[in-house]
Design a protein around this motif. Structure first.
Motif, short mmCIF file in Angstrom:
data_model
loop_
_atom_site.label_atom_id
_atom_site.label_comp_id
_atom_site.label_asym_id
_atom_site.label_seq_id
_atom_site.Cartn_x
_atom_site.Cartn_y
_atom_site.Cartn_z
N HIS A 136 -5.22 3.89 4.87
CA HIS A 136 -4.21 3.02 4.25
C HIS A 136 -4.08 1.71 5.02
O HIS A 136 -3.96 0.64 4.42
CB HIS A 136 -2.85 3.73 4.21
CG HIS A 136 -2.82 4.93 3.32
ND1 HIS A 136 -2.10 6.06 3.62
CD2 HIS A 136 -3.45 5.18 2.15
CE1 HIS A 136 -2.26 6.96 2.66
NE2 HIS A 136 -3.08 6.45 1.76
N VAL A 178 0.84 -1.20 0.00
CA VAL A 178 0.00 0.00 0.00
C VAL A 178 0.87 1.25 0.00
O VAL A 178 0.57 2.24 -0.69
CB VAL A 178 -0.95 -0.01 1.21
CG1 VAL A 178 -1.66 1.33 1.37
CG2 VAL A 178 -1.97 -1.13 1.08
N ARG A 179 1.97 1.21 0.77
CA ARG A 179 2.90 2.35 0.79
C ARG A 179 3.41 2.67 -0.60
O ARG A 179 3.46 3.84 -1.02
CB ARG A 179 4.08 2.03 1.72
CG ARG A 179 5.15 3.13 1.77
CD ARG A 179 6.35 2.69 2.57
NE ARG A 179 7.06 1.57 1.94
CZ ARG A 179 7.88 1.70 0.90
NH1 ARG A 179 8.08 2.91 0.35
NH2 ARG A 179 8.50 0.66 0.40
N GLN A 180 3.78 1.62 -1.35
CA GLN A 180 4.29 1.82 -2.70
C GLN A 180 3.19 2.30 -3.65
O GLN A 180 3.42 3.17 -4.51
CB GLN A 180 4.91 0.53 -3.22
CG GLN A 180 6.18 0.12 -2.48
CD GLN A 180 6.74 -1.21 -2.96
OE1 GLN A 180 6.30 -1.74 -3.97
NE2 GLN A 180 7.72 -1.74 -2.24
N LEU A 181 1.99 1.75 -3.50
CA LEU A 181 0.88 2.14 -4.36
C LEU A 181 0.54 3.62 -4.21
O LEU A 181 0.17 4.29 -5.19
CB LEU A 181 -0.36 1.30 -4.04
CG LEU A 181 -0.36 -0.16 -4.52
CD1 LEU A 181 -1.59 -0.90 -3.99
CD2 LEU A 181 -0.33 -0.23 -6.04
N PHE A 182 0.67 4.14 -2.98
CA PHE A 182 0.33 5.53 -2.72
C PHE A 182 1.55 6.45 -2.71
O PHE A 182 1.45 7.63 -2.37
CB PHE A 182 -0.44 5.64 -1.40
CG PHE A 182 -1.85 5.13 -1.48
CD1 PHE A 182 -2.89 5.96 -1.88
CD2 PHE A 182 -2.15 3.81 -1.19
CE1 PHE A 182 -4.19 5.50 -1.96
CE2 PHE A 182 -3.45 3.33 -1.27
CZ PHE A 182 -4.47 4.17 -1.67
N LEU A 238 4.29 6.55 -0.75
CA LEU A 238 4.72 7.05 0.55
C LEU A 238 6.14 6.58 0.86
O LEU A 238 6.60 5.56 0.35
CB LEU A 238 3.76 6.58 1.65
CG LEU A 238 2.29 7.00 1.47
CD1 LEU A 238 1.42 6.36 2.53
CD2 LEU A 238 2.17 8.52 1.50
N LEU A 257 1.59 5.87 6.71
CA LEU A 257 0.28 5.32 6.36
C LEU A 257 -0.81 5.92 7.24
O LEU A 257 -0.67 6.00 8.46
CB LEU A 257 0.27 3.80 6.51
CG LEU A 257 1.16 2.99 5.56
CD1 LEU A 257 1.08 1.51 5.92
CD2 LEU A 257 0.75 3.21 4.11
N SER A 258 -1.90 6.33 6.62
CA SER A 258 -3.05 6.84 7.37
C SER A 258 -3.89 5.67 7.86
O SER A 258 -3.63 4.51 7.53
CB SER A 258 -3.88 7.76 6.48
OG SER A 258 -4.49 6.99 5.45
#
Length: 309
Positions: A113, A97-101, A103, A109-110
């Motif tokens: 996320h 998710v970090r890579q997708l957004f 970050l 991450l929120s």
């Protein structure tokens, strides 16, 4: 929750999360098994009982305390396996998710996320959950299946007897009855599970405090809220899954969509919420215990790993 550990190898961190998740699974079952048994009975046979109290009393009168804890062994296997895989994959999914957004690290991450990462993780945990939960649900509803003449198994059948019956009558693939329903429950459910947990932890934060510094009470309350959010969001899906897994003892069941439409057509929508009250009541302490056991185990093992590297 898992965070990047500069001094701990990623593989070691995954093993730590695996172990901590297993510890959380044990805590969850120990605190909530009787409520889960009542849930499965009421979901599968909604017209047999008048409510949570009626089902609890009749189960105790007809089967004793053993009846309320029927299926504990497969429940332990199911929860230990599910949560071990879930939390082990959660760290990996956080990185995804970090890579997708775009970050920089997982600390950025929120809560949203984290909810998405938890949802992704459930795709993998469902694969180990489905076979063990199938055995658990069938054991929990053995009495009702026997009373209605839908199984030749004794209501006191052991876990191994139920496993052998599934293998002999349905083969290895029989253990994955209800897998589609499990995915349909878990993927959205764990979005609300992790989302509810993280949002609740954020609510408890003081100025300048990190989530890792929260005490046992906020973690336990947040875990309970996450668990309640899970069940409130996906309970009708779970009801269909329970029926498919239990009633398939008497013959092959239709898939999720046809089973869902059949229930709506013949019984209406409300039976899909039968057993919701004991489920939410159970979710508060059992998921609070799950997250508390997970967080404490994860912190302790991470600390030990840091000192040995």
């Amino acid at each position: 929750m898992p965070t990047e550990q500069a001094r701990v190898h990623p593989l070691v961190q995954m093993l730590i999360d695996l172990t901590a998740g297993a510890a959380g699974g044990v805590a969850c079952v120990v605190t909530g098994q009787p409520f889960d048994t009542i849930k499965v009975k009421m979901q599968t046979f909604p017209t047999m009982y008048q409510g949570f109290f009626d089902c609890s009393v009749k189960t105790y009168q007809q089967e004793g305390m053993h009846g309320l804890y029927q299926g504990t062994t497969p429940a332990l296997l199911a929860n230990v396996a599910e949560n071990a895989v879930l939390f082990a994959c959660y760290g990996f999914c956080q990185q995804l998710v970090r890579q997708l957004f775009g970050l920089g690290n997982v600390q950025e991450l929120s809560d949203l996320h984290s909810a998405i990462a938890g949802s992704f993780s459930s795709v993998f945990s469902s694969m180990v959950l489905c076979p063990t939960e199938l055995v658990k649900c069938r054991m929990q509803a053995l009495h009702e299946m026997k009373v209605t003449g839908q199984t030749a198994l004794s209501r006191h059948s052991s876990t191994w007897t139920v496993v052998k019956a599934i293998f002999h009558s349905e083969g290895p693939l029989g253990f994955f009855q209800g897998l589609t329903s499990t995915w349909l429950r878990e993927v959205p459910g764990y979005f609300f599970f992790f989302g509810g947990y993280e949002v609740s932890r954020s609510f408890f934060l003081q100025a300048g405090q990190s989530k890792e510094e929260l005490g046992a009470l906020p973690v336990t309350v947040s875990g309970g809220i996450g668990g309640a959010a899970f069940w409130l969001a996906v309970y009708p899906i779970d009801s269909v899954k329970s029926r498919i897994q239990v009633l398939s003892m008497a013959g092959r069941q239709d898939g999720f969509l046809l089973s869902f439409l059949h229930i709506l057509r013949t019984e209406g929508f409300m039976p899909l919420y039968c057993g919701l009250m004991p489920t939410v009541i159970r979710a508060l302490p059992s998921n609070g215990a799950l997250f508390l056991a997970y967080e404490l185990t994860q912190k302790k093992l991470t600390s030990l790993a840091e000192r040995t590297t």
